[in-house]
Design an enzyme around this catalytic site. Structure first.
Site, short mmCIF file in Angstrom:
data_model
loop_
_atom_site.label_atom_id
_atom_site.label_comp_id
_atom_site.label_asym_id
_atom_site.label_seq_id
_atom_site.Cartn_x
_atom_site.Cartn_y
_atom_site.Cartn_z
N GLU A 95 9.88 1.99 10.52
CA GLU A 95 10.93 2.99 10.27
C GLU A 95 10.23 4.33 10.41
OE1 GLU A 95 12.94 5.64 9.14
OE2 GLU A 95 12.94 4.92 7.08
N CYS A 120 13.94 11.36 6.40
CA CYS A 120 13.81 11.02 7.82
C CYS A 120 15.15 11.05 8.54
CB CYS A 120 13.13 9.67 7.99
SG CYS A 120 13.81 8.39 6.94
N GLY A 134 -4.43 3.38 -2.31
CA GLY A 134 -5.54 3.81 -1.47
C GLY A 134 -5.11 4.70 -0.33
N LYS A 155 0.88 -1.17 0.00
CA LYS A 155 0.00 0.00 0.00
C LYS A 155 0.92 1.22 0.00
CE LYS A 155 -1.68 3.11 1.97
NZ LYS A 155 -1.51 4.57 1.55
P1 NAP Z 1 1.88 8.75 7.31
O1 NAP Z 1 0.46 9.12 7.33
O2 NAP Z 1 2.47 8.04 8.45
O3 NAP Z 1 2.12 7.92 5.95
C1 NAP Z 1 2.89 6.75 5.77
C2 NAP Z 1 2.07 5.65 5.12
O4 NAP Z 1 1.11 5.12 6.07
C3 NAP Z 1 1.22 6.10 3.93
O5 NAP Z 1 1.14 5.07 2.99
C4 NAP Z 1 -0.11 6.35 4.60
O6 NAP Z 1 -1.19 6.41 3.70
C5 NAP Z 1 -0.20 5.18 5.54
N1 NAP Z 1 -1.18 5.32 6.62
C6 NAP Z 1 -1.71 6.47 7.14
N2 NAP Z 1 -2.58 6.19 8.13
C7 NAP Z 1 -2.60 4.83 8.24
C8 NAP Z 1 -3.31 3.93 9.09
N3 NAP Z 1 -4.16 4.36 10.02
N4 NAP Z 1 -3.10 2.60 8.94
C9 NAP Z 1 -2.24 2.16 8.02
N5 NAP Z 1 -1.55 2.95 7.18
C10 NAP Z 1 -1.72 4.28 7.29
O7 NAP Z 1 2.77 10.04 7.07
P2 NAP Z 1 2.33 11.40 6.35
O8 NAP Z 1 0.98 11.84 6.81
O9 NAP Z 1 2.48 11.20 4.89
O10 NAP Z 1 3.45 12.39 6.87
C11 NAP Z 1 3.32 13.02 8.13
C12 NAP Z 1 4.64 13.14 8.84
O11 NAP Z 1 5.25 11.86 8.99
C13 NAP Z 1 5.71 13.94 8.11
O12 NAP Z 1 5.59 15.30 8.31
C14 NAP Z 1 6.98 13.38 8.70
O13 NAP Z 1 7.26 14.00 9.91
C15 NAP Z 1 6.65 11.93 8.94
N6 NAP Z 1 7.15 11.05 7.84
C16 NAP Z 1 8.23 10.27 8.09
C17 NAP Z 1 8.73 9.48 7.07
C18 NAP Z 1 9.91 8.60 7.26
O14 NAP Z 1 10.62 8.31 6.31
N7 NAP Z 1 10.18 8.09 8.46
C19 NAP Z 1 8.13 9.47 5.81
C20 NAP Z 1 7.01 10.27 5.60
C21 NAP Z 1 6.53 11.04 6.63
P3 NAP Z 1 -1.58 7.87 3.12
O15 NAP Z 1 -0.53 8.18 2.13
O16 NAP Z 1 -2.91 7.69 2.51
O17 NAP Z 1 -1.59 8.83 4.29
#
Ligand code: NAP
Ligand code: MG
Length: 462
Positions: A245, A279, A201, A170
């Site tokens: 991660e 990150c 999705g 996903k």
């Molecule tokens: P996120 O929501 O954690 O997204 C990561 C993945 O998880 C995406 O595929 C997301 O789908 C999915 N996801 C979201 N809610 C979920 C749930 N309840 N159950 C299962 N999967 C779920 O991160 P973001 O909103 O894109 O970014 C927010 C913050 O996260 C950033 O500002 C940053 O601080 C941090 N971040 C960290 C990393 C890293 O490499 N460690 C990468 C990205 C972001 P959707 O795309 O539909 O939300």
């Protein structure tokens, strides 16, 4: 941009079960560039069933044959590198050169490393009167973010396939097009039907259904700490394996003996590249008080120069979030020496490369992951003070140390609570384990350590 209107399940593109779609937006000009289906729990269920059905045969496939499929995948990714770079630039907004050199190139190296590891890793070992077999953990749910959209997919799927696991991916809703391109590449590489499946999705719908699915044996997630915590709790309740991660707030420690200009310039470039959406970025620069003002001047100049080359952040929400942190930095008394909260352009989700001086460890901008082009420069009194500041966050993903002598930098790095440290600007190594101490995560990716995450042991006693 080319987009499939279905899910890649059991070796073919199938219509989605629901009517909803995700609009993919180019963050540089805010235009819709494609539409992909928004998967439902039903799509996820079909994909997991396909992965379960394909598991016994793939797990029993000789490692040499799994290696051959991964080598073919590496070759397809290499052959399609221009298309990959253009797709990532369109949906993530990174400058094309960065997309070519990093977003397209690193996955080729990582896929290649797992083609080699699948062929050479000892999947069997002798321990006294036992033979230990390393067997695949089963069906893997891979949930990936948008910041290194193809790298994060390959860093999960390649070791999973090398281990003999089957996968349901996903990808992030913001970057589904390169994920579809990856599914095409897996197909072209001759990976058997059902071994890899893709459901595009939304996180709270498709992502959550996947993480909760009883057919899944391991959830490998990269993304925010908030979602990671929730996935960890769900997996814990179901006694599933989990690899997380999560975020970082890494320290770039410049010791007094270091080449200051080099350390500052490389440090600024590290934070600004990919618009700060890394990150492991060294978002806290630690400088000795005697060199502090010189470092601040160098960093402000480097950030100003970077301004012409920076891409947008991924979406309007991230832009607002990053600008909120910049305003908070000003409000908490940090000194703005480059950039600021105003968007440098009328169109697109741009944030100016921003540098804060006089940041102290208690400030929000020194503690929380901003995920934008924002650098904080902190002052330290002596080495013990530097260590206390470096280790003074909940995170522990990466870091850097600079010193005149390598041995001095190494001695400091060994005292840091973090999973990776670059010594005097050390180069990226696709075989080195990557992952966090403390709240930066659970488990490791890349190289043989990354492969081990997808294996479980079976001991036979004789
Ligand atoms: P996120 O929501 O954690 O997204 C990561 C993945 O998880 C995406 O595929 C997301 O789908 C999915 N996801 C979201 N809610 C979920 C749930 N309840 N159950 C299962 N999967 C779920 O991160 P973001 O909103 O894109 O970014 C927010 C913050 O996260 C950033 O500002 C940053 O601080 C941090 N971040 C960290 C990393 C890293 O490499 N460690 C990468 C990205 C972001 P959707 O795309 O539909 O939300
Ligand atoms: Mg999200």
């Amino acid at each position: 941009m080319k987009a499939h209107d279905g899910m890649y399940i059991d070796g073919e593109w199938r219509p989605a079960t629901g009517p909803d779609v995700i609009e993919v937006v180019n963050p540089a000009d805010e235009q819709v560039i494609g539409r992909v289906p928004a998967g439902t729990a039903e799509d996820v269920d079909l994909a997991v069933r396909a992965a379960l059905a394909a598991l016994p045969a793939w797990a029993a496939t000789a490692p040499a044959e799994r290696a051959a499929r991964l080598a073919a995948l590496r070759d397809v990714l290499a052959a399609r590198k221009d298309e990959i770079a253009e797709t990532v630039t369109a949906e993530l907004g990174s400058p094309l050169k960065f997309s070519q050199n990093v977003h397209a190139a690193v996955p080729v190296a990582v896929a290649g490393s797992y083609a080699e590891l699948a062929a050479t890793h000892p999947f069997e070992e002798k321990v006294g009167n036992s033979t230990v077999h390393l067997e695949p953990v089963g069906v893997v749910a891979a949930i990936t973010p948008w910041n290194y959209p193809l790298h994060q997919i390959v860093a999960k799927v390649a070791p999973a396939l090398a281990a003999g696991c089957t996968v349901v991916l996903k990808p992030a809703e913001d970057t589904p097009l390169v994920a579809q391109l990856f599914a095409e590449a897996v197909h072209e590489a001759g990976v058997p039907a059902g071994v890899f499946n893709l459901v595009t999705g939304l996180g709270p719908v498709a992502g959550q259904a996947l993480a909760e699915h009883p057919g899944v044996d391991l959830v490998s997630f990269t993304g925010s700490t908030a979602v990671g915590r929730q996935i960890g709790a769900t997996a814990g309740a179901a006694l599933k394996k989990v690899a997380l991660e999560l975020g970082g707030k890494s320290a770039n420690v410049i010791l007094p003996s270091a080449d200051l200009a080099k350390a500052v310039n490389v440090g600024v470039a590290n934070v600004m590249s990919n618009s700060g959406q890394t990150c492991s970025a060294w978002t806290r620069m630690l400088v000795h008080r005697d060199q502090y003002e010189e470092a601040v001047e160098l960093a402000a100049a480097a950030a100003a120069k970077y301004g012409e080359r920076i891409g947008p952040v991924v979406n309007a929400k991230q832009q607002a979030r990053v600008r909120g942190y910049i305003e908070k930095g000003v409000a908490e008394g940090a000194r703005l020496v480059a950039g600021g909260p105003e968007s440098p352009r009328d169109q697109g989700y741009f944030v100016a490369p921003t540098v804060f001086a006089d940041v102290t460890s208690e400030m929000t901008i020194a503690q929380e992951e901003i995920f934008g082009p924002v650098l904080s420069i902190l002052r330290y009194e002596d080495e013990e003070d530097a260590l206390r500041i470096a280790n003074g966050t909940v995170y522990g993903l990466a870091g850097a140390v600079w010193a005149g002598e390598e041995a001095e930098a190494v001695a400091f790095a060994r005292r840091m609570d973090t999973g990776q440290v670059d010594i005097n600007g050390g180069r990226f190594n696709p075989l080195a384990p990557f992952g966090g101490y403390k709240q930066s995560g659970v488990g490791r990716e890349l190289g043989s350590h990354g492969l081990t995450e997808y294996l479980q042991t079976k001991s036979l006693q004789f």
